[in-house]
Scaffold this active site. Structure first.
Site, PDB file in Angstrom:
ATOM      1  CG  ASP A  76      -4.817  -5.716   1.624  1.00  0.00           C
ATOM      2  OD1 ASP A  76      -4.647  -5.619   2.399  1.00  0.00           O
ATOM      3  OD2 ASP A  76      -4.883  -5.058   0.344  1.00  0.00           O
TER       4      ASP A  76
ATOM      5  CE  LYS B 176      -4.776   1.820   0.963  1.00  0.00           C
ATOM      6  NZ  LYS B 176      -5.403   1.147   2.001  1.00  0.00           N
TER       7      LYS B 176
ATOM      8  CG  ASP C  91      -2.165  -0.745   0.770  1.00  0.00           C
ATOM      9  OD1 ASP C  91      -2.560  -1.331  -0.108  1.00  0.00           O
ATOM     10  OD2 ASP C  91      -2.906  -0.942   1.625  1.00  0.00           O
TER      11      ASP C  91
ATOM     12  CG  HIS D 116      -3.849   1.973  -3.354  1.00  0.00           C
ATOM     13  ND1 HIS D 116      -5.248   1.795  -3.533  1.00  0.00           N
ATOM     14  CD2 HIS D 116      -2.655   0.718  -2.727  1.00  0.00           C
ATOM     15  CE1 HIS D 116      -5.222   0.964  -2.732  1.00  0.00           C
ATOM     16  NE2 HIS D 116      -4.119   0.236  -2.400  1.00  0.00           N
TER      17      HIS D 116
HETATM   18 FE   FE2 Z   1      -3.904  -1.850  -1.348  1.00  0.00          FE
END
Ligand code: FE2
Length: 351
Positions: free
Chosen positions: A306, A228, A225, A253
């Site tokens: 995730d 982000k 991630d 992202h």
């Molecule tokens: Fe993600």
């Protein structure tokens, strides 16, 4: 004829004492050190003690022939490389071939011979021996230099590899710190990336991935991630569903993360994980909408891990799901959102 070292030692083996005396006289006059043997049975012992630089041998002798002496000398570790010149009354081509190939005899002189001819042949054999020894020496010196260079190069390479590894580890460690800071900005996602990495590793190990694949899987999961970091976090942590516009920005992202890592070419697989961890098995995911095996195994593992961690964690807009409900939800998306094999492995691990 150029000069040969005067101290060269010559051993003459012949059962004819007169010939021996004649040869010795000639060679002494040229400054050679000479030893003679007229009883062939003594030849080996005298040769061992005298350590000659060259040996001449008569072929036809009683009790022990010149061939037999050649054979004995060529088997001796000290004498096998000493040049031998056959001095024989026989002028036989077959004998010359045998001498050359079977006993590695250096020259063959036929009696009767001129004094000058004998000296020339002896000097020539000695020079050839010297030149061969020089070549052999320089060959071994070259080999040894190459060996040293190779060793130095290996050490340099190892040093460079260590530096590259250290640089890579530093970059990864900085990124992990950034990711941890990102996760911890929101109490609901604190520790998320590290937990995704843990779950991904469990799946990867159960699938028998190699150590290198596991390393890349762990790094990719930690970094998944990272995009982000540069999008507005208020979109992610706000309660309730996102508007379509907000969702679009949020969904970027994955691609943004891959672009951040792009210059770090050693992170090839990790970049694919970052880019594709929201792709779906049936092609309905983002950013590219790739499907099935095309997504790649490592991104597909992180995709399952995730969602498993996200659902089993509290969110601002809902409480954490139970493990059973989470597995049930993931099962219902098997073959649609998720790679079916990885869902089966997740069940083996958590149910
Ligand atoms: Fe993600």
């Amino acid at each position: 004829m150029s000069k040969v070292k005067e101290s060269a030692k010559i051993l003459l083996i012949d059962d004819d004492k007169l010939i021996l005396k004649l040869m010795k006289t000639i060679l002494l006059s040229y400054g050679f050190e000479v030893e003679t043997v007229y009883n062939p049975m003594d030849a080996y012992a005298v040769a061992k003690a005298f350590k000659p630089n060259i040996i001449t041998i008569d072929l036809m002798m009683p009790e022990l022939s010149g061939w037999e002496i050649c054979d004995i000398l060529r088997r001796d570790s000290d004498l096998k490389k000493v040049p031998i010149i056959i001095v024989s009354a026989k002028n036989d081509n077959q004998d010359k071939e045998v001498a050359k190939y079977l006993f590695k005899v250096n020259d063959y002189i036929t009696k009767p011979f001129e004094a000058e001819e004998l000296v020339k042949r002896i000097q020539f054999s000695l020079m050839r021996k010297d030149s061969l020894q020089r070549q052999e020496k320089s060959f071994f010196e070259t080999i040894s230099v190459i060996g040293t260079l190779a060793e130095e190069l290996k050490i340099k390479n190892e040093h460079l590899e260590r530096q590259v590894r250290m640089r890579e580890e530093t970059i990864i460690s900085v990124m992990k710190t950034l990711i941890r800071a990102l996760d911890e900005k929101d109490p609901y996602t604190a520790g998320h990336s590290e937990r995704v990495a843990e779950i991904s590793l469990k799946i990867g190990k159960a699938m028998g991935l190699s150590l290198n694949e596991l390393k890349k899987l762990e790094r990719g999961a930690i970094l998944h991630d990272i995009g982000k970091l540069i999008i507005d976090l208020s979109y992610i942590s706000k309660p309730g569903p996102l508007t379509s516009e907000e969702f679009e920005i949020m969904a970027s992202h994955a691609e943004v993360g891959a672009r951040i890592l792009e210059p770090l070419d050693f992170l090839d697989e990790e970049i694919m994980i970052v880019k594709r961890h929201h792709e779906a098995w049936d092609g309905s995911g983002y950013p590219e909408g790739v499907s099935g095996d095309e997504i790649g195994l490592l991104p597909s593992i992180v995709s399952v891990a995730d969602v498993y961690d996200a659902l089993t964690s509290d969110r601002s807009y809902r409480a954490a799901w139970s493990k059973e409900d989470t597995l049930k939800e993931i099962q219902s998306l098997k073959g649609r959102k998720f790679n079916p094999i990885i869902v089966d492995i997740l069940f083996q691990i958590y149910s």
